[in-house]
Design an enzyme around this catalytic site. Structure first.
Site, PDB file in Angstrom:
ATOM      1  N   LYS A  48       0.913  -1.199   0.108  1.00  0.00           N
ATOM      2  CA  LYS A  48       0.222  -0.063   0.114  1.00  0.00           C
ATOM      3  C   LYS A  48       0.844   1.224   0.087  1.00  0.00           C
ATOM      4  CE  LYS A  48      -0.724   0.227   5.072  1.00  0.00           C
ATOM      5  NZ  LYS A  48       0.038   1.408   5.316  1.00  0.00           N
ATOM      6  N   GLU A  60      -3.771   4.409   6.506  1.00  0.00           N
ATOM      7  CA  GLU A  60      -4.385   3.872   7.828  1.00  0.00           C
ATOM      8  C   GLU A  60      -5.471   4.627   8.146  1.00  0.00           C
ATOM      9  OE1 GLU A  60      -2.891   1.182   8.513  1.00  0.00           O
ATOM     10  OE2 GLU A  60      -0.777   1.682   8.571  1.00  0.00           O
ATOM     11  N   ARG A  83       3.025  -9.648  10.822  1.00  0.00           N
ATOM     12  CA  ARG A  83       4.598  -8.839  10.769  1.00  0.00           C
ATOM     13  C   ARG A  83       5.689  -9.809  10.346  1.00  0.00           C
ATOM     14  NH1 ARG A  83       2.595  -4.838   9.571  1.00  0.00           N
ATOM     15  NH2 ARG A  83       0.730  -6.053   9.616  1.00  0.00           N
TER      16      ARG A  83
END
Length: 775
Positions: free
Chosen positions: A33, A226, A614
């Site tokens: 993104k 975000e 992650r």
């Protein structure tokens, strides 16, 4: 100009090439993104959109700097400098510097951090004569913060009988008065806290239509990263700015919305299509970060949430290793496993330390991990601990610099008026505060006019106050013609702070001197960096704003070879080849504080999803059977999230056996000795060694149902050596060699009093001690 569009896949190209109108990009974890945002901005500029007309709001200042650097590589640094890009707080602090005077704030207003706010609130509570045990300053500060983020001003609070009554029921009927007093004191000091940067921006845009129109016309293209983590105040600012042209692009992932405790509202992204007509919807579903095992396991978890946007994340990466689950007896053993695993992986794969991260739900969990890493001599860094800029000596220097910029800053003044000591006591400070409140002026203004004010102080104290004022004014004159580094160096020497620590002579004093030296190095580096920016001056005001809005992650250079330790919330947006998620237990993760409603539990599940995604190559999940909480050893049970992972993606390093041993409530010694030779003959032979047995869902569920105090696995590794007795020489993995002085207690409560070679005498519970009998 580079043909950068060809570097994108088809899913990424679509939102980049979408020029006008609203669009939403639902971006799965690791789907690129940041690249889409960066290339979209570059493409807009390539299509003739003026860089001055683009506003990009990011999650961290570090992300903004990285994006701006990428854009500069594509379109050239000259145009990239003109972009308004940064966090909500940094961008709107800049906007308020230009137009905050319309609200009565000076352009050089101070930005109070959380510590400054709490100190001011504590002072107000004390001055109002309120019970500090009822009006706890941290709780009051949190409540005021939540009011501001929900756009509940003092006026709105006073008109809301439900809020007033709720505070009265909580035995805090003066909350409104504290709130009013706090707002007034901040205004008088020419200061805003973090929440004010958003609240006052909303006030400015709504009270002054000409200001709103100016910025609507300027920011014709708005991009928000975000978006799922925006709160109500941020949402309203973006909505107002985009209302004229509707060229707004929001990027986010509802599956990674984890900040509701800060006021983030997931409905902002879920309801985006209701706010704008003809929204372009794009999905980035290909994960470039993680292995198939990690991506599929994460999907199997997040699909349990009911409230989410539809998407299927997938990857072309390798299958990868299964997710490894490890059970420990205690948190200390959990720490030893993590440290040992990092050590082995690092040695076998020849990987640097910064390829490893340990994530936990709460900061307190780091202690056991730190202990274990230190024993293995593995360097680590804790994120989210005490920031460099929160150290006392650094705050002292920065307070002088804050006072140079804004002499009305009362929190800065009270901090350093008598540091280094110059004979200005607390009684004098209290009198100055009373006088300032009485005349409606700042403390510094009172000190400037001592001859006109009847302040009961002796001539010696008066002279010291006048000397202090003269010193600060000399710094202000110097500030008009010099850069931040030259001024800061002069202040550190002239105030006597450096001399104070030099005279100290202790290791702590030397360390503080080194920290101040590092601060000056940082200011020098900042000044050099500002020379590259079009509209920057490199003065102390720019540096102080940069510091005030910095986060722990913003200051990370990324070149430090250390294992990263942090809470999962701080790990958002980061990635590591190897990730250890510790404390996978009920009431810890998911947190006991977050299981009252479905929405709270779903946010905890999203937090686990963020943690797992992650990892690039390998993820470890660990849990314990017993854990110290508030100084007591409590029984723990595996997290429900472990059950939710599809079993084909996991490998259990400590297999769960179908049998269990009843933990007797009576002393088994009363039955006499067991003939162990007969016991061995009757023991059935397992066809599959325990270490190779595959776990399954039923076994995990059984473990959760069996309370740890009633069940433990067969083959307990903590069996006590029968040769252990008083006078035995033993070895302990942590305390070293020692002699057993006394053994007392029965059954599971047996303890040994041991004198170790280092001179320590300790009492150890034998069932956990893991003592090796030497002779």
């Amino acid at each position: 100009m580079k043909n950068f569009i060809d570097e994108l896949n088809e899913a990424q190209k679509a939102p980049v090439l979408h020029k006008d109108g609203p669009l939403m990009v639902i971006a799965g974890a690791g789907s690129g993104k940041t690249r889409v945002l960066t290339y979209r901005i570059a493409h807009l500029m390539a299509q003739g959109v003026d860089s001055f007309n683009i506003l990009a709001l990011t999650f961290t200042n570090k992300a903004a700097r990285e994006m701006k650097k990428r854009i500069a590589d594509i379109v050239g640094s000259t145009e990239a400098k003109n972009l308004w890009m940064g966090t909500f707080h940094s961008v709107f602090a800049k906007l308020l510097r230009f137009d905050g005077d319309k609200l009565g704030y000076p352009s050089n207003f101070t930005i109070y951090d959380t510590q400054d706010s709490q100190r001011l609130i504590a002072s107000i509570i004390k001055e109002m004569g309120l019970d500090k045990d009822i009006y706890k300053y941290k709780q009051v500060q949190n409540r005021i913060s939540s009011y501001k983020n929900s756009l509940i001003t003092v006026k709105a609070y006073m008109k809301n009988p439900e809020l007033v009554e709720a505070d009265a029921m909580a035995k805090r009927p003066r909350m409104g008065d504290i709130y009013q007093n706090y707002v007034d004191r901040c205004f008088k000091a020419g200061a805003m806290d973090f929440d004010d940067l958003l609240l006052r921006t909303n006030e400015l845009l709504n009270r002054f239509p000409e200001v709103l129109m100016k910025y609507q016309d300027r920011f014709r293209y708005i991009l928000v990263d975000e978006y799922q983590d925006t709160n109500h105040s941020q949402y309203l600012i973006v909505k107002a700015l985009a209302d004229r042209y509707h060229n707004i692009c929001v990027v986010g992932d509802d599956a990674q919305s984890i900040y509701s405790f800060r006021g983030a509202n997931i409905s902002n992204i879920l309801n985006f299509q209701r706010d704008y007509e003809n929204v372009g919807m794009y999905r980035l579903e290909q994960n470039y970060r993680s292995t198939k095992n990690i991506v599929n396991a994460a999907n199997s978890i997040i699909e349990k949430n009911k409230n989410q946007l539809e998407k299927v994340v997938w990857t072309d990466n390798d299958e990868g290793a299964p997710i490894k689950i490890h059970r420990s007896v205690t948190d200390a053993e959990e720490g030893r496993f993590v440290a040992g695993s990092i050590f082995e992986n690092r040695m076998q794969l020849q990987m640097p330390n910064n390829n490893f991260a340990v994530l936990y739900r709460t900061n307190s969990q780091s202690r056991a991990i730190e202990d274990a890493l230190r024993k293995r001599d593995i360097p680590y860094r804790i994120y989210g601990g005490l920031s460099f800029y929160q150290r006392k000596e650094i705050k002292d220097v920065l307070s002088y610099l804050r006072l140079v910029i804004n002499p009305k800053d009362e929190e800065a003044l009270k901090r350093i008026i008598n540091f280094p000591a110059r004979g200005i006591g607390q009684t004098t400070i209290d009198r100055l505060v009373v006088a300032a409140n009485h005349y409606g002026r700042s403390i510094f203004e009172v000190m400037e006019n001592l001859d006109k004010i009847n302040l009961k102080i002796n001539s010696g104290t008066k002279r010291k106050l006048e000397d202090f004022v003269t010193m600060i004014k000399s710094f202000q004159i110097m500030n008009e013609g010099t850069d931040a580094f030259t001024l800061a160096e002069h202040v550190a020497k002239k105030t006597g702070i450096l001399l104070e620590f030099k005279k100290d002579g202790t290791p702590e004093g030397i360390g503080k001197m080194e920290n101040i030296e590092e601060l000056l190095n940082g200011i020098k580096d900042f000044v050099e960096g500002q020379k590259e920016l079009a509209d920057a001056t490199g003065d102390i005001g720019e540096f102080m704003e940069d510091v005030a809005l910095a986060t722990d992650l913003d200051n990370d250079t990324g070149d430090d070879d250390r294992v990263a330790l942090m809470t999962i919330h701080l790990a958002k947006g980061l990635e590591f080849p190897y990730v250890y998620i510790v404390g996978m237990e009920e009431d810890l993760f998911p947190s006991a504080m977050s299981m009252n409603t479905r929405s709270e539990l779903e946010e905890e599940r999203r937090l686990f999803y963020v943690a797992l995604t992650r990892a690039e190559k390998q993820a470890y999940l660990t849990y314990t059977q017993n854990r110290y909480r508030w100084g007591k050893l409590i029984d723990a049970e595996p997290s429900r999230f472990l059950e939710e992972i599809d079993e084909k993606y996991i490998e259990n390093l400590t297999p769960i056996e179908n049998t269990y041993r009843y933990k007797s409530l009576i002393d088994t010694d009363i039955f006499g000795d067991v003939d162990k030779s007969k016991l061995r003959q009757n023991k059935p032979v397992s066809a599959t060694p325990p270490s190779t047995q595959k776990p399954n869902q039923n076994q995990l569920r059984k473990l959760r149902k069996l309370k740890p105090q009633l069940a433990e696995p067969v083959g307990n590794t903590n069996a006590v050596d029968p040769n252990l007795g008083e006078g035995s020489l033993v070895n302990h993995t942590r305390f070293g060699r020692g002699e057993v002085l006394k053994i007392e207690g029965i059954g599971n409560d047996r303890k040994a009093e041991i004198k170790f070679e280092k001179g320590d005498i300790k009492k150890l519970l034998l069932r956990f001690a893991k003592l090796e009998v030497l002779e």
